[in-house]
Design a protein around this motif. Structure first.
Motif, PDB file in Angstrom:
ATOM      1  N   PRO A   1      35.249  13.743  71.727  1.00 23.12           N
ATOM      2  CA  PRO A   1      34.224  14.519  71.026  1.00 23.12           C
ATOM      3  C   PRO A   1      34.572  14.726  69.556  1.00 23.12           C
ATOM      4  O   PRO A   1      35.739  14.855  69.191  1.00 23.12           O
ATOM      5  N   LEU A   2      33.533  14.726  68.743  1.00 22.92           N
ATOM      6  CA  LEU A   2      33.684  14.927  67.302  1.00 22.92           C
ATOM      7  C   LEU A   2      32.608  15.918  66.875  1.00 22.92           C
ATOM      8  O   LEU A   2      31.435  15.777  67.247  1.00 22.92           O
ATOM      9  N   SER A   3      32.967  16.908  66.104  1.00 22.59           N
ATOM     10  CA  SER A   3      32.002  17.923  65.675  1.00 22.59           C
ATOM     11  C   SER A   3      30.860  17.290  64.889  1.00 22.59           C
ATOM     12  O   SER A   3      31.077  16.402  64.053  1.00 22.59           O
ATOM     13  N   SER A   4      29.647  17.760  65.138  1.00 25.63           N
ATOM     14  CA  SER A   4      28.481  17.290  64.397  1.00 25.63           C
ATOM     15  C   SER A   4      28.336  18.083  63.109  1.00 25.63           C
ATOM     16  O   SER A   4      28.971  19.134  62.932  1.00 25.63           O
ATOM     17  N   LYS A   5      27.500  17.603  62.220  1.00 26.22           N
ATOM     18  CA  LYS A   5      27.332  18.265  60.926  1.00 26.22           C
ATOM     19  C   LYS A   5      26.480  19.527  61.054  1.00 26.22           C
ATOM     20  O   LYS A   5      26.843  20.586  60.531  1.00 26.22           O
ATOM     21  N   THR A   6      25.340  19.431  61.765  1.00 27.30           N
ATOM     22  CA  THR A   6      24.468  20.605  61.879  1.00 27.30           C
ATOM     23  C   THR A   6      24.018  20.904  63.304  1.00 27.30           C
ATOM     24  O   THR A   6      23.705  22.051  63.612  1.00 27.30           O
ATOM     25  N   VAL A   7      23.957  19.910  64.190  1.00 30.15           N
ATOM     26  CA  VAL A   7      23.501  20.182  65.556  1.00 30.15           C
ATOM     27  C   VAL A   7      24.684  20.615  66.422  1.00 30.15           C
ATOM     28  O   VAL A   7      25.844  20.362  66.091  1.00 30.15           O
ATOM     29  N   LEU A   8      24.392  21.256  67.538  1.00 31.37           N
ATOM     30  CA  LEU A   8      25.455  21.778  68.404  1.00 31.37           C
ATOM     31  C   LEU A   8      26.085  20.720  69.322  1.00 31.37           C
ATOM     32  O   LEU A   8      27.296  20.766  69.545  1.00 31.37           O
ATOM     33  N   PRO A   9      25.322  19.776  69.885  1.00 31.17           N
ATOM     34  CA  PRO A   9      25.984  18.744  70.694  1.00 31.17           C
ATOM     35  C   PRO A   9      26.964  17.941  69.839  1.00 31.17           C
ATOM     36  O   PRO A   9      26.715  17.693  68.647  1.00 31.17           O
ATOM     37  N   THR A  10      28.079  17.563  70.421  1.00 26.39           N
ATOM     38  CA  THR A  10      29.091  16.802  69.679  1.00 26.39           C
ATOM     39  C   THR A  10      28.714  15.337  69.558  1.00 26.39           C
ATOM     40  O   THR A  10      27.890  14.816  70.315  1.00 26.39           O
ATOM     41  N   ARG A  11      29.353  14.668  68.598  1.00 25.82           N
ATOM     42  CA  ARG A  11      29.224  13.218  68.452  1.00 25.82           C
ATOM     43  C   ARG A  11      30.352  12.547  69.240  1.00 25.82           C
ATOM     44  O   ARG A  11      31.301  13.198  69.662  1.00 25.82           O
ATOM     45  N   ILE A  12      30.245  11.237  69.410  1.00 31.29           N
ATOM     46  CA  ILE A  12      31.294  10.480  70.091  1.00 31.29           C
ATOM     47  C   ILE A  12      32.062   9.670  69.050  1.00 31.29           C
ATOM     48  O   ILE A  12      31.499   8.784  68.401  1.00 31.29           O
ATOM     49  N   LYS A  13      33.328   9.984  68.890  1.00 28.30           N
ATOM     50  CA  LYS A  13      34.158   9.411  67.831  1.00 28.30           C
ATOM     51  C   LYS A  13      34.212   7.888  67.886  1.00 28.30           C
ATOM     52  O   LYS A  13      34.189   7.211  66.853  1.00 28.30           O
ATOM     53  N   GLU A  14      34.290   7.324  69.076  1.00 26.92           N
ATOM     54  CA  GLU A  14      34.473   5.872  69.209  1.00 26.92           C
ATOM     55  C   GLU A  14      33.210   5.070  68.903  1.00 26.92           C
ATOM     56  O   GLU A  14      33.284   3.844  68.712  1.00 26.92           O
ATOM     57  N   CYS A  15      32.057   5.700  68.869  1.00 26.33           N
ATOM     58  CA  CYS A  15      30.805   4.981  68.596  1.00 26.33           C
ATOM     59  C   CYS A  15      30.646   4.771  67.090  1.00 26.33           C
ATOM     60  O   CYS A  15      30.675   5.747  66.323  1.00 26.33           O
ATOM     61  N   PRO A  16      30.461   3.537  66.629  1.00 24.62           N
ATOM     62  CA  PRO A  16      30.360   3.260  65.199  1.00 24.62           C
ATOM     63  C   PRO A  16      29.161   3.913  64.509  1.00 24.62           C
ATOM     64  O   PRO A  16      29.180   4.128  63.302  1.00 24.62           O
ATOM     65  N   ILE A  17      28.109   4.213  65.274  1.00 26.02           N
ATOM     66  CA  ILE A  17      26.933   4.882  64.711  1.00 26.02           C
ATOM     67  C   ILE A  17      26.626   6.119  65.553  1.00 26.02           C
ATOM     68  O   ILE A  17      26.560   6.057  66.781  1.00 26.02           O
ATOM     69  N   GLN A  18      26.449   7.262  64.863  1.00 26.52           N
ATOM     70  CA  GLN A  18      26.142   8.535  65.523  1.00 26.52           C
ATOM     71  C   GLN A  18      24.993   9.176  64.755  1.00 26.52           C
ATOM     72  O   GLN A  18      25.083   9.373  63.543  1.00 26.52           O
ATOM     73  N   ILE A  19      23.916   9.502  65.454  1.00 21.69           N
ATOM     74  CA  ILE A  19      22.703  10.004  64.802  1.00 21.69           C
ATOM     75  C   ILE A  19      22.378  11.402  65.315  1.00 21.69           C
ATOM     76  O   ILE A  19      22.053  11.586  66.493  1.00 21.69           O
ATOM     77  N   GLU A  20      22.483  12.388  64.438  1.00 23.13           N
ATOM     78  CA  GLU A  20      22.079  13.743  64.801  1.00 23.13           C
ATOM     79  C   GLU A  20      20.562  13.852  64.658  1.00 23.13           C
ATOM     80  O   GLU A  20      19.984  13.402  63.657  1.00 23.13           O
TER      81      GLU A  20
END
Length: 207
Positions: A120-139
């Protein structure tokens, strides 16, 4: 207009059970009641402008979460992550598993990060986390949820992109994704594939 007929090619009408004819796989992160993040593997989506439309099956945790908390992260894994995706493909975050899911082998699992061996990787503004290993993460934020009258299988969820995160290694010219360095994980009739060699580019390409 004359229609050319090739005698060497023949066609037959079939009735496939599934229609995943080659679409990108995504991992949809949504917020659970206790503030943790649920991960849902999906392959039904399309994008236009800064909107991404998702086809989400009924009876799962993702739709339940989005109805309650209208934020999500759309993570796009690379082909090298297909085994991580598959490790959680038979899990659901819903304790009361719908009968149709039980019949095809779904079981309950809350911590999908642990099962998928993803981070897990903290998101910029949304509460659900991002996935660090994924090259693209869209909030993104949910703008509309609709269940079509013609089906009881899925909902159509319209989201608007808030933040688009990409690994620096796949970025070119500031705000473009380098298609020679980025390849999505493709779900092709329930098999995982990666893209092959480049064939060309459309006249609208800016790179």
């Amino acid at each position: 207009m004359k229609i050319e007929r090739q005698n060497t090619i023949s066609f037959k009408e079939i009735k496939p059970k599934i229609m995943y004819y080659g679409t990108p796989t995504l991992l949809l992160n949504t917020l659970n009641e206790d503030g943790t993040t649920n991960i849902s593997p999906m392959s039904s989506s399309w994008a236009l402008g800064d909107y991404i439309v998702l086809g989400i099956g009924l009876g799962g945790k993702a739709l339940e979460n989005l109805r309650r908390h209208k934020e999500c992260v759309i993570n796009l894994p690379s082909p090298s992550l297909w085994e991580n995706v598959e490790k959680i493909s038979s899990y659901t975050g819903t304790k009361n598993i719908p009968p149709f899911k039980k019949e095809i082998g779904f079981t309950y699992k809350k911590d999908k990060y642990e099962s998928s061996e993803l981070t897990p990787l903290s998101s910029k503004t949304v509460l659900p986390t991002r996935i660090k290993e994924c090259p693209i993460q869209i909030e993104a934020v949910v703008k509309n949820i609709r269940i079509p009258e013609y089906t009881s299988l899925f909902a159509i969820v319209e989201t608007q992109v808030l933040h688009f995160h990409a690994e620096e290694s796949i970025i070119q010219n500031g705000n473009y994704i380098n298609p020679s360095k980025w390849s999505p994980l493709i779900y092709n009739f329930r098999h995982y594939f990666e893209l092959g060699r480049e064939l060309g580019k459309t006249f609208r390409s800016e790179t």
